[in-house]
Design a protein around this motif. Structure first.
Motif, PDB file in Angstrom:
ATOM      1  N   MET A 181       1.148  -1.820  39.104  1.00  0.00           N
ATOM      2  CA  MET A 181       1.991  -2.296  40.175  1.00  0.00           C
ATOM      3  C   MET A 181       1.383  -3.530  40.842  1.00  0.00           C
ATOM      4  SD  MET A 181       4.791  -1.555  41.409  1.00  0.00           S
ATOM      5  CE  MET A 181       5.823  -1.714  42.801  1.00  0.00           C
ATOM      6  N   ARG A 182       0.084  -3.630  40.758  1.00  0.00           N
ATOM      7  CA  ARG A 182      -0.594  -4.754  41.389  1.00  0.00           C
ATOM      8  C   ARG A 182      -0.151  -6.091  40.802  1.00  0.00           C
ATOM      9  NH1 ARG A 182      -6.731  -4.133  40.781  1.00  0.00           N
ATOM     10  NH2 ARG A 182      -5.886  -2.104  40.360  1.00  0.00           N
ATOM     11  N   HIS A 183       0.029  -6.141  39.472  1.00  0.00           N
ATOM     12  CA  HIS A 183       0.420  -7.398  38.837  1.00  0.00           C
ATOM     13  C   HIS A 183       1.840  -7.806  39.232  1.00  0.00           C
ATOM     14  CE1 HIS A 183       1.203  -4.043  36.114  1.00  0.00           C
ATOM     15  NE2 HIS A 183       2.265  -4.711  35.712  1.00  0.00           N
ATOM     16  N   VAL A 184       2.691  -6.843  39.567  1.00  0.00           N
ATOM     17  CA  VAL A 184       4.039  -7.169  40.039  1.00  0.00           C
ATOM     18  C   VAL A 184       3.952  -7.860  41.392  1.00  0.00           C
ATOM     19  CG1 VAL A 184       6.242  -6.182  40.776  1.00  0.00           C
ATOM     20  CG2 VAL A 184       5.104  -5.294  38.749  1.00  0.00           C
ATOM     21  N   ALA A 228       9.636 -12.475  35.745  1.00  0.00           N
ATOM     22  CA  ALA A 228       8.604 -11.651  35.109  1.00  0.00           C
ATOM     23  C   ALA A 228       8.225 -10.466  36.004  1.00  0.00           C
ATOM     24  CB  ALA A 228       7.378 -12.495  34.795  1.00  0.00           C
ATOM     25  N   ALA A 229       8.125 -10.709  37.289  1.00  0.00           N
ATOM     26  CA  ALA A 229       7.795  -9.621  38.215  1.00  0.00           C
ATOM     27  C   ALA A 229       8.905  -8.577  38.235  1.00  0.00           C
ATOM     28  CB  ALA A 229       7.572 -10.181  39.613  1.00  0.00           C
ATOM     29  N   PHE A 230      10.161  -9.034  38.266  1.00  0.00           N
ATOM     30  CA  PHE A 230      11.273  -8.098  38.298  1.00  0.00           C
ATOM     31  C   PHE A 230      11.368  -7.302  37.005  1.00  0.00           C
ATOM     32  CE2 PHE A 230      15.743  -7.092  37.416  1.00  0.00           C
ATOM     33  CZ  PHE A 230      15.999  -6.261  38.491  1.00  0.00           C
ATOM     34  N   ALA A 231      11.194  -7.960  35.873  1.00  0.00           N
ATOM     35  CA  ALA A 231      11.284  -7.274  34.585  1.00  0.00           C
ATOM     36  C   ALA A 231      10.184  -6.223  34.448  1.00  0.00           C
ATOM     37  CB  ALA A 231      11.206  -8.289  33.447  1.00  0.00           C
ATOM     38  N   THR A 232       8.979  -6.563  34.874  1.00  0.00           N
ATOM     39  CA  THR A 232       7.868  -5.613  34.807  1.00  0.00           C
ATOM     40  C   THR A 232       8.099  -4.445  35.752  1.00  0.00           C
ATOM     41  OG1 THR A 232       6.374  -7.417  34.263  1.00  0.00           O
ATOM     42  CG2 THR A 232       5.370  -5.371  34.998  1.00  0.00           C
ATOM     43  N   LYS A 244      10.725  -2.184  34.226  1.00  0.00           N
ATOM     44  CA  LYS A 244      10.191  -1.430  33.093  1.00  0.00           C
ATOM     45  C   LYS A 244       9.307  -0.279  33.588  1.00  0.00           C
ATOM     46  CE  LYS A 244       7.194  -3.396  30.397  1.00  0.00           C
ATOM     47  NZ  LYS A 244       6.513  -4.188  29.375  1.00  0.00           N
ATOM     48  N   GLU A 245       8.474  -0.539  34.584  1.00  0.00           N
ATOM     49  CA  GLU A 245       7.605   0.525  35.119  1.00  0.00           C
ATOM     50  C   GLU A 245       8.429   1.593  35.819  1.00  0.00           C
ATOM     51  OE1 GLU A 245       4.581  -1.142  37.556  1.00  0.00           O
ATOM     52  OE2 GLU A 245       3.522  -2.036  35.864  1.00  0.00           O
ATOM     53  N   LYS A 246       9.477   1.176  36.496  1.00  0.00           N
ATOM     54  CA  LYS A 246      10.342   2.136  37.180  1.00  0.00           C
ATOM     55  C   LYS A 246      11.020   3.052  36.176  1.00  0.00           C
ATOM     56  CE  LYS A 246      14.411   2.284  40.076  1.00  0.00           C
ATOM     57  NZ  LYS A 246      15.503   1.501  40.623  1.00  0.00           N
ATOM     58  N   ASP A 247      11.511   2.479  35.071  1.00  0.00           N
ATOM     59  CA  ASP A 247      12.160   3.278  34.030  1.00  0.00           C
ATOM     60  C   ASP A 247      11.168   4.203  33.331  1.00  0.00           C
ATOM     61  OD1 ASP A 247      14.549   2.088  34.639  1.00  0.00           O
ATOM     62  OD2 ASP A 247      14.456   0.650  32.986  1.00  0.00           O
ATOM     63  N   LYS A 248       9.927   3.726  33.164  1.00  0.00           N
ATOM     64  CA  LYS A 248       8.909   4.542  32.495  1.00  0.00           C
ATOM     65  C   LYS A 248       8.554   5.764  33.347  1.00  0.00           C
ATOM     66  CE  LYS A 248       5.347   2.230  31.193  1.00  0.00           C
ATOM     67  NZ  LYS A 248       4.005   1.638  31.017  1.00  0.00           N
ATOM     68  N   ARG A 249       8.546   5.594  34.672  1.00  0.00           N
ATOM     69  CA  ARG A 249       8.208   6.709  35.565  1.00  0.00           C
ATOM     70  C   ARG A 249       9.346   7.691  35.734  1.00  0.00           C
ATOM     71  NH1 ARG A 249       6.739   4.158  40.847  1.00  0.00           N
ATOM     72  NH2 ARG A 249       7.382   2.202  39.933  1.00  0.00           N
ATOM     73  N   GLY A 250      10.509   7.344  35.233  1.00  0.00           N
ATOM     74  CA  GLY A 250      11.634   8.283  35.339  1.00  0.00           C
ATOM     75  C   GLY A 250      12.550   7.958  36.484  1.00  0.00           C
ATOM     76  N   GLY A 251      12.486   6.742  37.019  1.00  0.00           N
ATOM     77  CA  GLY A 251      13.414   6.337  38.074  1.00  0.00           C
ATOM     78  C   GLY A 251      13.134   6.951  39.420  1.00  0.00           C
ATOM     79  N   GLU A 252      11.874   7.163  39.730  1.00  0.00           N
ATOM     80  CA  GLU A 252      11.508   7.765  41.013  1.00  0.00           C
ATOM     81  C   GLU A 252      12.001   6.955  42.178  1.00  0.00           C
ATOM     82  OE1 GLU A 252       7.297   8.257  41.075  1.00  0.00           O
ATOM     83  OE2 GLU A 252       7.333   9.650  39.428  1.00  0.00           O
TER      84      GLU A 252
END
Length: 58
Positions: free
Chosen positions: A1-4, A43-47, A50-58
């Protein structure tokens, strides 16, 4: 999340540089800065998405 967060901050810095360049009359440079701003923010939004989808949409 830091890189975002870092990419978002860099995108906002490029946006500020574009505004300052546009006000000072350097339109070509302002255009370049707007493109760089868009690349960083995309790039920040796409990352983030992707992380949000990987976590299951929390």
């Amino acid at each position: 999340m830091r890189h975002v967060i870092i990419r978002s901050i860099l995108g906002l810095i490029w946006l500020a540089a574009a505004i300052i360049s546009g006000v000072s009359g350097h339109v070509e440079t302002a255009g370049l800065y707007v493109i760089l701003c868009g690349v960083f923010l995309y790039a920040a939004f796409a990352t983030w998405k992707k992380e949000k989808d990987k976590r299951g949409g929390e």
